[in-house]
Design a protein around this motif. Structure first.
Motif, PDB file in Angstrom:
ATOM      1  N   TYR A 154       0.926  -1.230  -0.151  1.00 55.20           N
ATOM      2  CA  TYR A 154      -0.019  -0.027   0.053  1.00 55.20           C
ATOM      3  C   TYR A 154       0.776   1.293   0.045  1.00 55.20           C
ATOM      4  O   TYR A 154       1.788   1.545   0.797  1.00 55.20           O
ATOM      5  N   VAL A 155       0.624   2.126  -0.789  1.00 52.80           N
ATOM      6  CA  VAL A 155       1.249   3.495  -0.876  1.00 52.80           C
ATOM      7  C   VAL A 155       0.993   4.353   0.302  1.00 52.80           C
ATOM      8  O   VAL A 155       1.948   4.994   0.850  1.00 52.80           O
ATOM      9  N   ASN A 156      -0.273   4.254   0.837  1.00 51.01           N
ATOM     10  CA  ASN A 156      -0.859   5.082   1.596  1.00 51.01           C
ATOM     11  C   ASN A 156      -0.447   4.529   3.076  1.00 51.01           C
ATOM     12  O   ASN A 156      -0.604   3.412   3.135  1.00 51.01           O
ATOM     13  N   PHE A 157       0.290   5.146   3.995  1.00 49.76           N
ATOM     14  CA  PHE A 157       1.052   4.495   5.180  1.00 49.76           C
ATOM     15  C   PHE A 157      -0.097   4.381   6.025  1.00 49.76           C
ATOM     16  O   PHE A 157      -0.130   2.993   6.542  1.00 49.76           O
ATOM     17  N   PHE A 158      -1.245   5.007   6.402  1.00 54.52           N
ATOM     18  CA  PHE A 158      -2.142   4.618   7.475  1.00 54.52           C
ATOM     19  C   PHE A 158      -2.880   3.326   6.935  1.00 54.52           C
ATOM     20  O   PHE A 158      -3.311   2.358   7.877  1.00 54.52           O
ATOM     21  N   TYR A 176      -1.519   1.158   5.155  1.00 55.98           N
ATOM     22  CA  TYR A 176      -0.782  -0.130   5.458  1.00 55.98           C
ATOM     23  C   TYR A 176      -0.951  -0.616   6.855  1.00 55.98           C
ATOM     24  O   TYR A 176      -0.954  -1.769   7.170  1.00 55.98           O
ATOM     25  N   VAL A 177      -0.811   0.502   7.697  1.00 57.60           N
ATOM     26  CA  VAL A 177      -0.644   0.230   9.210  1.00 57.60           C
ATOM     27  C   VAL A 177      -2.133  -0.421   9.660  1.00 57.60           C
ATOM     28  O   VAL A 177      -2.082  -1.521  10.252  1.00 57.60           O
ATOM     29  N   TRP A 178      -3.550  -0.110   9.208  1.00 60.87           N
ATOM     30  CA  TRP A 178      -4.707  -0.512   9.587  1.00 60.87           C
ATOM     31  C   TRP A 178      -4.777  -1.808   9.107  1.00 60.87           C
ATOM     32  O   TRP A 178      -5.152  -2.913   9.810  1.00 60.87           O
ATOM     33  N   GLN A 179      -4.300  -2.109   8.034  1.00 58.12           N
ATOM     34  CA  GLN A 179      -4.492  -3.360   7.202  1.00 58.12           C
ATOM     35  C   GLN A 179      -3.950  -4.625   8.056  1.00 58.12           C
ATOM     36  O   GLN A 179      -4.390  -5.871   8.029  1.00 58.12           O
ATOM     37  N   HIS A 180      -2.688  -4.293   8.567  1.00 52.25           N
ATOM     38  CA  HIS A 180      -1.932  -5.207   8.950  1.00 52.25           C
ATOM     39  C   HIS A 180      -1.857  -5.172  10.643  1.00 52.25           C
ATOM     40  O   HIS A 180      -1.422  -6.108  11.261  1.00 52.25           O
ATOM     41  N   SER A 181      -2.576  -4.418  11.182  1.00 53.89           N
ATOM     42  CA  SER A 181      -2.455  -4.155  12.732  1.00 53.89           C
ATOM     43  C   SER A 181      -3.782  -3.589  13.320  1.00 53.89           C
ATOM     44  O   SER A 181      -3.684  -3.340  14.458  1.00 53.89           O
ATOM     45  N   ARG A 182      -4.926  -3.888  12.550  1.00 56.39           N
ATOM     46  CA  ARG A 182      -6.010  -3.213  13.337  1.00 56.39           C
ATOM     47  C   ARG A 182      -6.544  -3.974  14.570  1.00 56.39           C
ATOM     48  O   ARG A 182      -7.210  -3.335  15.288  1.00 56.39           O
ATOM     49  N   ARG A 183      -6.442  -5.274  14.541  1.00 56.32           N
ATOM     50  CA  ARG A 183      -6.901  -5.858  15.570  1.00 56.32           C
ATOM     51  C   ARG A 183      -6.106  -5.413  16.973  1.00 56.32           C
ATOM     52  O   ARG A 183      -6.700  -5.142  17.947  1.00 56.32           O
ATOM     53  N   GLU A 184      -4.929  -5.140  16.876  1.00 54.73           N
ATOM     54  CA  GLU A 184      -4.142  -4.773  18.203  1.00 54.73           C
ATOM     55  C   GLU A 184      -4.386  -3.273  18.178  1.00 54.73           C
ATOM     56  O   GLU A 184      -4.536  -2.738  19.480  1.00 54.73           O
ATOM     57  N   GLY A 235       9.279   2.657  11.563  1.00 55.70           N
ATOM     58  CA  GLY A 235       8.860   1.602  12.500  1.00 55.70           C
ATOM     59  C   GLY A 235       8.418   2.175  13.937  1.00 55.70           C
ATOM     60  O   GLY A 235       7.380   1.623  14.685  1.00 55.70           O
ATOM     61  N   GLY A 236       9.244   3.231  14.509  1.00 52.98           N
ATOM     62  CA  GLY A 236       8.801   3.684  15.577  1.00 52.98           C
ATOM     63  C   GLY A 236       7.459   4.431  15.739  1.00 52.98           C
ATOM     64  O   GLY A 236       6.799   4.818  16.543  1.00 52.98           O
ATOM     65  N   PHE A 237       7.045   4.913  14.279  1.00 50.07           N
ATOM     66  CA  PHE A 237       5.631   5.631  14.228  1.00 50.07           C
ATOM     67  C   PHE A 237       4.558   4.521  13.890  1.00 50.07           C
ATOM     68  O   PHE A 237       3.334   4.992  14.055  1.00 50.07           O
ATOM     69  N   PHE A 238       4.735   3.313  13.739  1.00 51.39           N
ATOM     70  CA  PHE A 238       3.682   2.371  13.644  1.00 51.39           C
ATOM     71  C   PHE A 238       2.838   2.256  14.887  1.00 51.39           C
ATOM     72  O   PHE A 238       1.430   2.255  14.521  1.00 51.39           O
ATOM     73  N   GLY A 239       3.332   2.152  15.892  1.00 54.08           N
ATOM     74  CA  GLY A 239       2.433   2.182  17.036  1.00 54.08           C
ATOM     75  C   GLY A 239       1.820   3.608  17.398  1.00 54.08           C
ATOM     76  O   GLY A 239       0.879   3.478  18.289  1.00 54.08           O
ATOM     77  N   GLU A 240       2.265   4.887  16.817  1.00 54.08           N
ATOM     78  CA  GLU A 240       1.877   5.974  17.207  1.00 54.08           C
ATOM     79  C   GLU A 240       0.705   6.318  16.179  1.00 54.08           C
ATOM     80  O   GLU A 240       0.046   7.188  16.486  1.00 54.08           O
ATOM     81  N   ALA A 241       0.570   5.766  15.128  1.00 51.72           N
ATOM     82  CA  ALA A 241      -0.326   5.972  13.845  1.00 51.72           C
ATOM     83  C   ALA A 241      -1.774   6.291  14.332  1.00 51.72           C
ATOM     84  O   ALA A 241      -2.148   7.406  14.096  1.00 51.72           O
ATOM     85  N   PHE A 242      -2.280   5.471  15.130  1.00 54.72           N
ATOM     86  CA  PHE A 242      -3.854   5.536  15.516  1.00 54.72           C
ATOM     87  C   PHE A 242      -3.762   5.821  16.994  1.00 54.72           C
ATOM     88  O   PHE A 242      -4.656   6.517  17.503  1.00 54.72           O
TER      89      PHE A 242
END
Length: 926
Positions: free
Chosen positions: A2-6, A8-16, A162-169
């Motif tokens: 996914y070109v859109n960062f958010f 990509y994050v939501w697709q692979h980590s929405r449960r967590e 990587g440090g921002f993945f947990g910060e995104a949402f």
């Protein structure tokens, strides 16, 4: 990807993400109560508002749940509370505040831990996906990709992402709800103060992001410049030998210095902007408390705001700037990260990617399926036509030569067949499968491409030989421990492989082997085919024996020592070796080796440390060896200083005195001359004397030939040998293994253990004859595979730098021969060898590949009489195909179709009779 960062994050980590957001929502009531309790402490407990009517006790912790009117308006007592006097009342509220603080801290701890774990998992996923995408690049794209830049992106540039993945949402939800809660609390306490605080926060939220736009631009420039710098440094490191040879290292340094200056300027401007914005942000954040203290104090003095409310408002605002500031920082980080993510993903996004490898085994290609080209046209990236409308059929199995001058289609067609070039027009198929669209697993099951540039990876020689065999698909093992289960679960959560690389991946079935115990024999056979066995055997003989020997091997090694010496006597070469004897001086060993009469295990008694060791120096002094050894060392330095002037770098004399370094000599010689000028030739400074003694301990009379060893010196050295062994402290006995005819020496090489002596200098071809004789005995005793195994365990170095060019080519050819593919493509693969050696290796490979297909590139002058089919190129044009088989031989449908598409065959150029060709060219089988 996914070109859109958010996305990509939501697709692979929405449960967590949802789980952590639940913690955020659950923390809000406790956060509100922690803001409200200070007000009650001041108003109720300290000022005593609940004790104002002469009451000495008040009710605390009385909780009632009242339903809305549309539900009946009923009230339920959840807790009757406690009647407490003023001091216990204060203590109870203070304890409640402490408990709420601990609860809020626990929520922050859990949320931060989960954010960190989420970020690390997503970083692991992202890095693996990027690596997987690189491995799916077409060969053409790989060749135009700088490995240093790709490494920098995967390793360094994605680190802040990587440090921002947990910060995104989670961060905006957590900080935003905290800020809204605090803001709502302030508004509830006083509308004017709340409105004022909200106005300043809005201004802060608009002005600061606007000022940070330039900061974002500079950050993007810094990232791009850092990537270019990493790629350029990587290029220069790879080209370092050439840069030294050209003498352009100062120019290279100037270029890197300029790039570092550019990067410095960008970073300096970035820091100035960053701290200017930070200063303004802090100023706006501190302006609100100033107004609170001024206006709030005035309202309190006027009686329009009680002290408890003012304290609560100030306490609430004390927590407000932190989430607001962090939200602004989050927005800045969001802009940076999204730009970096888009740049990284864009760099890995190619128009064409190879398909993912299928999980199941591909359908095998028939061994007689032809390779058919119809209208094949290859154009380089610069628009140069490399193959022009070629149509031909290559019959299988058979020996095929592709002939032509360098730079012609001869150099391109093997790469197309070997799938090193996949961007072409027309069609080229193998058994009906288009080569460019075949999966790696399907194509590699049938063919193997070998180029003139061997790909040797870091690791042992064995690792590189077995690399092409690691094609099995092992079944993941069930976890045997909690740690193994944790390791597997984490891999599954990030779509990483769950099968360990440490298990056996070798596909023994494809080699016709029953298991790993037969692999060494197959490797030895492959090495013999490509004339690489002797090299590996010699490396094995030079390898350290080691202490991890089975009793059976140790016994056979001891037996081999006597058997080899007996065999040498039969061959008449026993006098080629001067054995170690306790009471004799070995003239073919160094003085230091004669002194120790053993093998150094650690670093203490190594040749470079020997003259500086206190115990060794005491032995040398006690046996009156300091003077003679200094004299020998001085004579060696004098000889080298005089002889090396104007001497070529490859002169054999330099090799004979290789332990005398030029830099050391340039530093030592002026000190020696200075002592001479003072008339103190024998009274050198301590550091000079130690260096001269060190040189003397490396002296070997037959090698250095200065006639410096006499009977008197030999007697002193032998006496020093006895003293060394007799007086060596007990705690130091583990530093050396003394020579013993009845014992093996794990710290010594296999050759030293077998020969138990030194090879005499001056004997023609002595080393080759001794190695051959030893090999015969080792084969009889079943130790051949042990020695070869030791050789295979030696490191090849990054890119095979510890191997010579012919050795790298040998490893690559042995790897291909060991694999024994149906189609072997040799694209100038023997160019590292001499003509006669290449001819012999080619014949061996053709013989070993009998019944298979071998495609070889040849020049116009090479003898192609051994080949069944010859494809001849002139430039980009295929000018003819020549078959050894009769023309009337039936061809299958694919061959006929290709011949029809090719049209009338162009006349073949006249070829010289092989018997009349230049003999040198006949042997130059490349």
């Amino acid at each position: 990807m996914y070109v859109n960062f958010f996305r990509y994050v939501w697709q692979h980590s929405r449960r967590e993400q949802i789980i952590v957001l639940f913690y955020v929502v659950a923390s809000l009531p406790f956060y509100w109560w922690s803001l409200d309790v200070p007000k009650r402490i001041v108003n109720e407990a300290i000022q005593g508002s609940v004790f104002s009517h002469g009451q000495d006790k008040a009710l605390l912790f009385h909780f009632t749940l009242t339903l809305p009117n549309f539900l009946g308006g009923y009230s339920f007592d959840l807790s009757d509370g406690w009647m407490l006097s003023q001091l216990p009342y204060l203590l109870a509220l203070s304890l409640l505040f402490l408990v709420l603080t601990l609860i809020n801290g626990w929520f922050k701890y859990v949320i931060n831990i989960r954010k960190g774990i989420l970020g690390e998992r997503m970083l692991r996923r992202l890095r693996f996906e990027l690596f997987s995408m690189v491995m799916r690049f077409r060969p053409e794209d790989v060749r135009t990709t700088k490995s240093a830049e790709v490494t920098s992106m995967i390793k360094d540039e994605v680190e802040p992402i990587g440090g921002f993945f947990g910060e995104a949402f989670i961060t905006p939800a957590f900080l935003g709800t905290q800020a809204i809660t605090a803001m709502a609390f302030i508004l509830v306490q006083n509308m004017w103060l709340g409105t004022l605080a909200l106005s300043l926060i809005v201004v802060q939220g608009i002005v600061i992001p606007h000022l940070r736009r330039e900061q974002i631009r500079l950050g993007r420039m810094r990232q791009l410049e850092s990537r270019v710098l990493a790629g350029r440094i990587g290029e220069m490191i790879e080209a370092a030998p050439a840069l030294h040879a050209y003498g352009v290292t100062r120019y290279s340094g100037a270029e890197i210095g300029q790039r570092l200056g550019t990067l410095f300027d960008i970073r300096l401007r970035l820091y100035r902007r960053k701290f200017a914005v930070k200063y303004l942000n802090n100023l706006l954040a501190q302006l609100t408390p100033f107004i609170f203290y001024t206006l709030g104090g005035y309202l309190a003095l006027q009686g329009r705001l009680d002290i408890g409310q003012l304290v609560a408002v100030i306490a609430a605002y004390r927590d407000l700037p932190t989430p607001i500031k962090e939200l602004i920082d989050w927005d800045q980080q969001r802009n940076d990260v999204t730009v970096k993510y888009e740049q990284v993903v864009g760099a890995f996004a190619k128009d064409f990617l190879l398909d993912n490898e299928p999980e199941e085994d591909p359908t095998p290609v028939a061994p007689d399926a032809p390779i058919t080209a119809v209208g094949l046209r290859v154009v380089s990236g610069r628009g140069l036509v490399q193959i022009d409308r070629m149509s031909a059929a290559i019959s299988r199995p058979g020996r095929i030569a592709i002939v032509g001058p360098a730079g012609s289609g001869r150099d391109i067609l093997p790469k197309v067949i070997g799938r090193q070039i996949t961007d072409y027009q027309g069609s080229i198929t193998l058994g009906g499968h288009e080569l460019s669209s075949m999966s790696d697993r399907m194509a590699s099951a049938t063919m193997l491409y070998v180029s003139g540039e061997p790909y040797i990876m870091s690791g042992t020689i064995r690792d590189n030989l077995v690399l092409a065999l690691r094609r099995a698909l092992p079944t993941p093992e069930d976890p045997k421990s909690a740690f193994d289960r944790y390791w597997r679960d984490e891999a599954l959560k990030t779509d990483n492989p769950v099968v360990s690389p440490d298990i056996d991946w070798v596909d023994y079935g494809s080699l016709g082997l029953s298991g790993p115990h037969e692999l060494d024999a197959a490797i030895i056979q492959a090495l013999r085919v490509v004339d690489g066995y002797d090299d590996i055997f010699r490396v094995g003989l030079s390898s350290r024996l080691g202490s991890d020997l089975s009793p059976d091997v140790a016994e056979r090694m001891l037996n081999a020592r006597g058997a080899i010496l007996a065999h040498y006597a039969e061959l008449g070469i026993a006098d080629y070796v001067e054995s170690f004897q306790p009471k004799r001086f070995n003239t073919n060993a160094t003085i230091g080796e004669n002194l120790l009469f053993g093998v150094s295990i650690g670093q203490r008694f190594t040749p470079e440390n020997l003259p500086y060791d206190p115990f060794v120096r005491s032995i040398i002094s006690a046996e009156a060896l300091s003077g003679p050894l200094t004299t020998i060392g001085l004579k060696m330095v004098e000889t080298v200083a005089e002889a090396f002037q104007g001497l070529a770098a490859n002169n054999p004399l330099r090799e004979r005195y290789s332990f005398v370094d030029d830099a050391e000599l340039n530093e030592l010689w002026p000190k020696v001359e200075s002592s001479w000028q003072r008339g103190q030739r024998r009274q050198f400074p301590a550091e000079v004397r130690d260096k001269l003694i060190g040189y003397a301990l490396m002296y070997v009379e037959p090698q250095h030939r200065l006639n410096l060893i006499d009977d008197r010196l030999v007697e002193r050295v032998l006496r020093a040998r006895r003293s060394f062994r007799q007086f060596l402290p007990a705690q130091d006995t583990g530093e050396i293994e003394f020579y013993d005819t009845k014992k093996l020496m794990p710290g010594a090489t296999i050759r030293d253990n077998l020969l138990f002596g030194r090879i005499r200098y001056g004997k023609a071809h002595a080393r080759d004859r001794l190695v051959a004789g030893a090999a015969e005995v080792l084969t009889e005793l079943g130790l051949e595979s042990f020695v070869v195994s030791k050789g295979l365990d030696q490191e090849a170095g990054p890119g095979g730098r510890l191997l010579s060019a012919p050795q790298r080519a040998t490893v690559q050819l042995a790897r291909a021969t060991l694999r024994h593919p149906d189609i072997l493509i040799l694209d100038d693969a023997l160019s590292s060898f001499g003509a006669s050696e290449a001819h012999m290796i080619m014949n061996n490979i053709l013989e070993a590949m009998a019944g298979k297909t071998v495609i070889v590139t040849q020049s116009n002058d090479d003898d192609v009489s051994a080949f069944d089919q010859v494809l001849t190129f002139e430039g980009a044009k295929l000018v003819g195909t020549e078959r050894a088989a009769p023309a009337a031989e039936p061809a299958d449908e694919a061959v006929e179709a290709a011949d029809e598409a090719a049209g009338p065959a162009e006349p073949m150029p006249e070829r010289a009779n092989p018997s009349q060709a230049n003999p040198t060219h006949q042997e130059a089988m490349k």
